[in-house]
Design a protein around this motif. Structure first.
Motif, PDB file in Angstrom:
ATOM      1  N   LEU A 216       0.830  -1.201   0.000  1.00 46.98           N
ATOM      2  CA  LEU A 216       0.000   0.000   0.000  1.00 46.98           C
ATOM      3  C   LEU A 216       0.867   1.254   0.000  1.00 46.98           C
ATOM      4  CD1 LEU A 216      -2.713  -1.074   2.600  1.00 46.98           C
ATOM      5  CD2 LEU A 216      -3.113  -0.629   0.176  1.00 46.98           C
ATOM      6  N   ALA A 217       1.925   1.232   0.790  1.00 45.95           N
ATOM      7  CA  ALA A 217       2.818   2.398   0.832  1.00 45.95           C
ATOM      8  C   ALA A 217       3.502   2.604  -0.512  1.00 45.95           C
ATOM      9  CB  ALA A 217       3.859   2.218   1.931  1.00 45.95           C
ATOM     10  N   ARG A 218       3.925   1.506  -1.136  1.00 41.38           N
ATOM     11  CA  ARG A 218       4.588   1.633  -2.443  1.00 41.38           C
ATOM     12  C   ARG A 218       3.632   2.121  -3.516  1.00 41.38           C
ATOM     13  NH1 ARG A 218       7.666  -3.186  -0.695  1.00 41.38           N
ATOM     14  NH2 ARG A 218       5.992  -4.517  -1.483  1.00 41.38           N
ATOM     15  N   LEU A 219       2.356   1.785  -3.373  1.00 40.05           N
ATOM     16  CA  LEU A 219       1.350   2.229  -4.335  1.00 40.05           C
ATOM     17  C   LEU A 219       0.906   3.667  -4.076  1.00 40.05           C
ATOM     18  CD1 LEU A 219      -0.854  -1.003  -4.463  1.00 40.05           C
ATOM     19  CD2 LEU A 219       0.573  -0.113  -6.323  1.00 40.05           C
ATOM     20  N   GLY A 220       1.430   4.283  -3.011  1.00 34.81           N
ATOM     21  CA  GLY A 220       1.060   5.653  -2.701  1.00 34.81           C
ATOM     22  C   GLY A 220      -0.254   5.778  -1.963  1.00 34.81           C
ATOM     23  N   LEU A 221      -0.811   4.662  -1.501  1.00 40.59           N
ATOM     24  CA  LEU A 221      -2.087   4.664  -0.796  1.00 40.59           C
ATOM     25  C   LEU A 221      -1.819   4.821   0.707  1.00 40.59           C
ATOM     26  CD1 LEU A 221      -3.732   1.732  -2.788  1.00 40.59           C
ATOM     27  CD2 LEU A 221      -4.106   4.182  -3.093  1.00 40.59           C
ATOM     28  N   GLU A 251       9.241  -3.503  10.229  1.00 34.74           N
ATOM     29  CA  GLU A 251       9.870  -3.194   8.946  1.00 34.74           C
ATOM     30  C   GLU A 251       9.106  -2.103   8.205  1.00 34.74           C
ATOM     31  OE1 GLU A 251      11.742  -5.802   5.227  1.00 34.74           O
ATOM     32  OE2 GLU A 251      10.796  -6.783   6.955  1.00 34.74           O
ATOM     33  N   PHE A 252       7.785  -2.169   8.269  1.00 31.23           N
ATOM     34  CA  PHE A 252       6.957  -1.135   7.645  1.00 31.23           C
ATOM     35  C   PHE A 252       7.243   0.225   8.284  1.00 31.23           C
ATOM     36  CE2 PHE A 252       3.015   1.319   8.314  1.00 31.23           C
ATOM     37  CZ  PHE A 252       2.779   1.720   7.011  1.00 31.23           C
ATOM     38  N   CYS A 253       7.309   0.268   9.606  1.00 35.66           N
ATOM     39  CA  CYS A 253       7.604   1.529  10.288  1.00 35.66           C
ATOM     40  C   CYS A 253       8.973   2.062   9.867  1.00 35.66           C
ATOM     41  CB  CYS A 253       7.565   1.335  11.798  1.00 35.66           C
ATOM     42  SG  CYS A 253       5.904   1.055  12.466  1.00 35.66           S
ATOM     43  N   ALA A 254       9.937   1.155   9.767  1.00 35.09           N
ATOM     44  CA  ALA A 254      11.292   1.575   9.401  1.00 35.09           C
ATOM     45  C   ALA A 254      11.331   2.207   8.021  1.00 35.09           C
ATOM     46  CB  ALA A 254      12.236   0.372   9.450  1.00 35.09           C
ATOM     47  N   LEU A 255      10.588   1.654   7.080  1.00 34.16           N
ATOM     48  CA  LEU A 255      10.676   2.096   5.680  1.00 34.16           C
ATOM     49  C   LEU A 255       9.677   3.193   5.342  1.00 34.16           C
ATOM     50  CD1 LEU A 255      11.264  -1.360   3.954  1.00 34.16           C
ATOM     51  CD2 LEU A 255      12.948   0.353   4.672  1.00 34.16           C
ATOM     52  N   THR A 256       8.941   3.684   6.344  1.00 36.79           N
ATOM     53  CA  THR A 256       8.032   4.804   6.111  1.00 36.79           C
ATOM     54  C   THR A 256       8.336   5.977   7.040  1.00 36.79           C
ATOM     55  OG1 THR A 256       6.401   3.781   7.591  1.00 36.79           O
ATOM     56  CG2 THR A 256       6.143   3.386   5.218  1.00 36.79           C
ATOM     57  N   GLY A 257       9.494   5.944   7.698  1.00 43.58           N
ATOM     58  CA  GLY A 257       9.911   7.065   8.532  1.00 43.58           C
ATOM     59  C   GLY A 257       9.309   7.087   9.919  1.00 43.58           C
ATOM     60  N   ARG A 294      19.030  -0.035  10.791  1.00 45.35           N
ATOM     61  CA  ARG A 294      19.707   0.632   9.682  1.00 45.35           C
ATOM     62  C   ARG A 294      19.151   2.033   9.478  1.00 45.35           C
ATOM     63  NH1 ARG A 294      24.065   1.323   7.629  1.00 45.35           N
ATOM     64  NH2 ARG A 294      24.385  -0.927   7.384  1.00 45.35           N
ATOM     65  N   GLN A 295      17.832   2.153   9.545  1.00 46.57           N
ATOM     66  CA  GLN A 295      17.230   3.477   9.392  1.00 46.57           C
ATOM     67  C   GLN A 295      17.567   4.372  10.590  1.00 46.57           C
ATOM     68  OE1 GLN A 295      15.871   4.414   6.505  1.00 46.57           O
ATOM     69  NE2 GLN A 295      16.449   2.338   5.869  1.00 46.57           N
ATOM     70  N   MET A 296      17.712   3.792  11.773  1.00 46.12           N
ATOM     71  CA  MET A 296      18.144   4.573  12.927  1.00 46.12           C
ATOM     72  C   MET A 296      19.548   5.121  12.698  1.00 46.12           C
ATOM     73  SD  MET A 296      15.879   4.473  15.576  1.00 46.12           S
ATOM     74  CE  MET A 296      16.824   4.480  17.104  1.00 46.12           C
ATOM     75  N   VAL A 297      20.426   4.269  12.208  1.00 46.13           N
ATOM     76  CA  VAL A 297      21.798   4.702  11.930  1.00 46.13           C
ATOM     77  C   VAL A 297      21.809   5.786  10.858  1.00 46.13           C
ATOM     78  CG1 VAL A 297      24.013   3.961  10.962  1.00 46.13           C
ATOM     79  CG2 VAL A 297      22.857   2.539  12.670  1.00 46.13           C
ATOM     80  N   ASP A 298      21.041   5.581   9.791  1.00 41.80           N
ATOM     81  CA  ASP A 298      20.996   6.567   8.711  1.00 41.80           C
ATOM     82  C   ASP A 298      20.407   7.894   9.172  1.00 41.80           C
ATOM     83  OD1 ASP A 298      22.091   4.668   7.090  1.00 41.80           O
ATOM     84  OD2 ASP A 298      20.258   4.234   5.953  1.00 41.80           O
ATOM     85  N   LEU A 354      17.506  -6.486   3.688  1.00 39.28           N
ATOM     86  CA  LEU A 354      18.479  -5.686   4.434  1.00 39.28           C
ATOM     87  C   LEU A 354      18.910  -4.454   3.654  1.00 39.28           C
ATOM     88  CD1 LEU A 354      20.743  -8.521   5.912  1.00 39.28           C
ATOM     89  CD2 LEU A 354      19.193  -7.031   7.197  1.00 39.28           C
ATOM     90  N   ALA A 355      18.881  -4.546   2.337  1.00 38.40           N
ATOM     91  CA  ALA A 355      19.312  -3.420   1.500  1.00 38.40           C
ATOM     92  C   ALA A 355      18.173  -2.485   1.127  1.00 38.40           C
ATOM     93  CB  ALA A 355      19.969  -3.960   0.230  1.00 38.40           C
ATOM     94  N   ALA A 356      16.956  -2.788   1.561  1.00 33.77           N
ATOM     95  CA  ALA A 356      15.789  -1.997   1.156  1.00 33.77           C
ATOM     96  C   ALA A 356      15.920  -0.552   1.621  1.00 33.77           C
ATOM     97  CB  ALA A 356      14.511  -2.619   1.713  1.00 33.77           C
ATOM     98  N   ARG A 357      15.476   0.361   0.778  1.00 30.52           N
ATOM     99  CA  ARG A 357      15.470   1.777   1.098  1.00 30.52           C
ATOM    100  C   ARG A 357      14.048   2.205   1.451  1.00 30.52           C
ATOM    101  NH1 ARG A 357      19.656   2.316   2.981  1.00 30.52           N
ATOM    102  NH2 ARG A 357      19.327   4.577   2.955  1.00 30.52           N
ATOM    103  N   PRO A 358      13.873   3.328   2.127  1.00 33.41           N
ATOM    104  CA  PRO A 358      12.528   3.803   2.463  1.00 33.41           C
ATOM    105  C   PRO A 358      11.634   3.912   1.239  1.00 33.41           C
ATOM    106  CG  PRO A 358      14.178   5.070   3.650  1.00 33.41           C
ATOM    107  CD  PRO A 358      14.928   4.201   2.682  1.00 33.41           C
ATOM    108  N   VAL A 359      10.373   3.567   1.403  1.00 33.32           N
ATOM    109  CA  VAL A 359       9.430   3.591   0.274  1.00 33.32           C
ATOM    110  C   VAL A 359       8.533   4.818   0.313  1.00 33.32           C
ATOM    111  CG1 VAL A 359       9.416   1.084   0.118  1.00 33.32           C
ATOM    112  CG2 VAL A 359       7.703   2.220   1.538  1.00 33.32           C
ATOM    113  N   ALA A 360       8.430   5.442   1.478  1.00 31.66           N
ATOM    114  CA  ALA A 360       7.581   6.629   1.623  1.00 31.66           C
ATOM    115  C   ALA A 360       7.885   7.243   2.979  1.00 31.66           C
ATOM    116  CB  ALA A 360       6.098   6.259   1.536  1.00 31.66           C
TER     117      ALA A 360
END
Length: 758
Positions: A216-221, A251-257, A294-298, A354-360
């Protein structure tokens, strides 16, 4: 049936009702032992199955294997004694065991395939549809990374009657296959009716909601993604789900900020992670945790302690360390699976995640705020210790402890200060002796000021523990000694300690000591000391029913000093005193004008706590005038600054009321649930200014859940309200519960059990 067997059946039934997993395991183990000793074969079979389930709930999946093996061998030895239903139960359990075997890389594929062939023969011999066997083979192929076989068995499963329309997990499998292949659009097309609540199953659709979060996040919804997250987060607490599902939330929380929302979920699950004995679950949860770290470090938060990530008896790690640890766990387990499977499928999947980047980037919950302090890199031992002392002074115990852990063993010249701080932080029955030991260290270093203040702390501890005769001479000597030294800040603290010890003994001496402390604090120019002393003076002024004008003067001093000292809790107390005192003085209108003028005069460089503090005062006005929705922004800002030291339960309740008034029902649920239990406890202790607040908070939750068509959530709150009403013999609350229950029954048009007890 013998008397002993009847007793064991009753014990089995009783064990099912036990909520504590360890106690339940022990009781079930006793039933199994008794059934085996008595030769009660059917009871032993049922009890072993229940014990296997309890082991799995307790994260000890491998302990189910020997239980099943014993049941299978006994079955094969007495097949003529079993009825068709019992044989069918055994075959289904066999499938579940094989699925679990595939999740342990130490169990080889030949053994798993042999078991698969064996269970299929049993299904065929019974003339049973092979639908369950094909589903099992598909799952094993998926874990093994054999995509051709996975597709083949999936088609065979579909052909053998396929999914049960009312069975959630059959539907969830179809959605997950699409999300695993990255076909977000197709997954959404399939899942949309479920996400919208238009299609229901025999269980809440939590797995579907969780699997659809990132698609859903990747689809912009984003709105739908946020809604699914909230529903899933609530639902996952109502039943037992595999660790993977909590991992997907993280993981969802990590990749959506939403790093802090992810940390909240991590804090609820990490305690059991070290003992999770199911490699697929451990691997997937480790990946999700590593993605968050990883997102915490970044985000430059790599040095931030993750206190709940306890990996050893007294070992705590920061985000960067936990990243390396969980990344290593995930890659090691993936390598074990790949070695067994003869593919690179699991390793490839883990490395890609592990290499995934934020999606939104969007906020999933209005009630999620950062609740830890970061620790900048490169701080000296002196700076770490000073920051720890500052945090403890302001009641921010977690942050103080985090800084002490980052400090480790300090240089010798800081050892006494560390010992002093640890004594204050740890508390307990040894606090007094620990403070005296720290004072001895100060004395050895000839640090007389800190020695005196440490013994003042010891005196206050003695007074709190019924040792006034010992405390009074100690605090008196230390105060008098400090008066001979040119340290006005330290003198103010010593006079404050003297006043604390004398409370209840000599009221006049307390007031004189506080007056002297106020003068010394003002002379020192240290706002913390001013706020500390003024807070005690205000409290006494209110207790002594002094004129409201005196309370206002003292509370104003307390407020301004607390704001300067960056002390949120003390500032909030001061604003509360001011509101009450102005009401008593009949100057509320002037006070409100002052608040509005101060807020109107804020500039871009106005400190954050000053904004939050005066915003809180204005929010209280809005709430009092029935304009709760207008109070929301200020309450959000206040709670954001309060989180590190703890948010009062009433503040969450007020925020929930504001959200509700604004029509933000999901946000209202988030806020009202945070301290609902605490409000109940405060009511029971008689500590709520308005006792009905606890029930009002739960009624708000009921109303939100009803409007959101979350009838299970509403029923859960009604169960609690019903128990509270019964406990207090509150007929009015009981009537409310009955009325709401009837409303739910009409809305669902199904038979639901009334909340108990009435």
């Amino acid at each position: 049936m013998s008397h002993r067997e009847l007793e064991l059946w009753a014990a089995l039934e009783s064990a099912h009702a036990v909520e504590d997993n360890e106690i339940q395991q022990a009781q079930l183990e006793d039933v199994v032992s008794g059934a085996e000793a008595g030769g009660f074969a059917r009871l032993a079979f049922v009890a072993r199955r229940a014990l296997a389930n309890a082991y799995c709930v307790g994260r000890q999946w491998d302990r189910a294997f020997p239980l099943f093996a014993r049941c299978l061998s006994e079955h094969d030895a007495r097949r003529h004694e079993l009825d068709p239903r019992e044989e069918a139960e055994l075959r289904s359990w066999y499938c579940w065991i094989i699925q679990s075997m595939a999740e342990f890389p130490a169990i080889g594929l030949p053994r798993i395939n042999g078991a698969l062939d064996d269970v299929e023969l049993r299904f065929r011999a019974a003339g049973q549809n092979l639908r369950e066997v094909y589903a099992l083979r598909r799952s094993v192929a998926h874990i093994a990374g054999d995509w051709e076989q996975e597709q083949q068995y999936f088609r065979q499963w579909l052909a053998a009657d396929g999914p049960d329309r009312m069975h959630l997990w059959d539907f969830a499998l179809q959605v997950r296959r699409l999300t695993d292949r990255g076909d977000d659009a197709a997954a959404y097309e399939l899942a949309a009716p479920v996400l919208a609540g238009a299609r229901t199953f025999d269980e809440p659709p939590v797995p579907v909601q969780i699997d659809m979060l990132l698609p859903l996040a990747r689809l912009g919804l984003h709105s739908e993604s946020r809604r699914a997250f909230r529903l899933a987060r609530r639902g996952i607490t109502r039943d037992v789900y595999r660790y993977e599902y909590s991992g997907k939330l993280i993981e969802f929380c990590a990749l959506t900020g939403n790093l802090d929302a992810g940390l909240e979920t991590l804090s609820m699950m990490m305690w059991g992670f070290p003992t999770l004995n199911r490699p697929t679950g451990k691997m997937d949860f480790a990946v999700a945790t590593a993605v968050l770290m990883r997102q915490m470090v970044d985000a430059a938060r790599g040095d931030e302690p993750v206190g709940w990530a306890k990996q050893g008896e007294d070992e705590y790690v920061n985000a960067a360390q936990l990243l390396e640890r969980t990344r290593g766990i995930a890659l090691d387990l993936a390598a074990q699976f790949d070695a067994r499977n003869g593919t690179t499928a699991q390793g490839d999947r883990v490395r890609a995640r592990l290499a995934a980047r934020p999606v939104a980037r969007f906020q999933v919950s209005a009630a999620s705020y950062r609740f830890t302090y970061d620790i900048p890199e490169g701080l000296s031992a002196e700076e770490l210790l000073s920051r720890a002392e500052r945090h403890l002074d302001r009641g921010q115990r977690t942050a103080a402890g985090d800084h002490l852990r980052a400090l480790g063993q300090p240089p010798a010249d800081l050892a006494a200060r560390r010992a002093h701080l640890l004594a204050l932080l740890n508390g307990g029955p040894d606090k007094g002796s620990a403070l005296h030991e720290a004072a001895g260290q100060y004395q050895a270093e000839e640090d007389w000021v800190r020695m005196c203040l440490c013994l003042c702390d010891a005196a206050m501890w003695m007074a709190d523990n019924g040792r006034l005769d010992d405390a009074v001479p100690v605090v008196t000597r230390m105060r008098d000694l400090l008066r001979k030294l040119p340290e006005s800040n330290a003198i103010a603290r010593a006079e404050f300690a003297f006043a604390n010890v004398m409370t209840g003994l000599d009221s006049e001496a307390v007031d004189h000591a506080l007056a002297r402390a106020a003068e010394d604090a003002a002379e020192s120019g240290e706002p913390y000391a001013v706020a500390l002393v003024a807070g005690h003076q205000v409290h006494r002024a209110v207790k002594q029913q002094l004129p409201p004008e005196q309370v206002i003067a003292l509370a104003t001093t307390m407020r301004d000093a607390a704001l300067d000292a960056d002390w949120p809790a003390q500032a909030v107390h001061a604003f509360s005193y001011l509101e009450t005192a102005h009401s008593a003085a009949g100057t509320t209108a002037a006070y409100r004008r002052e608040i509005d003028e101060r807020i109107a005069g804020f500039s871009s460089d106005t400190p954050h706590l000053v904004r939050a503090g005066f915003g809180y005062a204005q929010a209280r006005v809005f709430i009092g005038d029935g304009r709760e929705a207008e109070a929301v922004p200020a309450l959000e800002e206040l709670i954001a600054v309060e989180r590190p030291s703890g948010v009062p339960a009433m503040h969450w309740h007020w925020l929930a009321q504001g959200y509700f008034a604004a029509g933000r029902l999901d946000d209202a649920v988030d806020a009202a649930e945070v301290k609902a239990d605490i409000l109940d406890e405060l009511r029971e202790r008689g500590s709520l200014e308005t006792p009905s607040t606890a029930d009002v908070n739960r009624k708000l939750l009921v109303e939100c859940y009803l409007r959101l068509s979350d009838f299970q959530g509403a029923l859960e709150q009604l169960e609690i309200l019903s128990r509270n009403a019964h406990h207090r013999d509150d007929a009015q609350l009981q009537d409310y519960v009955r009325a709401q229950f009837d409303q739910i029954r009409r809305a669902t048009a199904v038979a639901v059990r009334p909340p108990q007890p009435f």
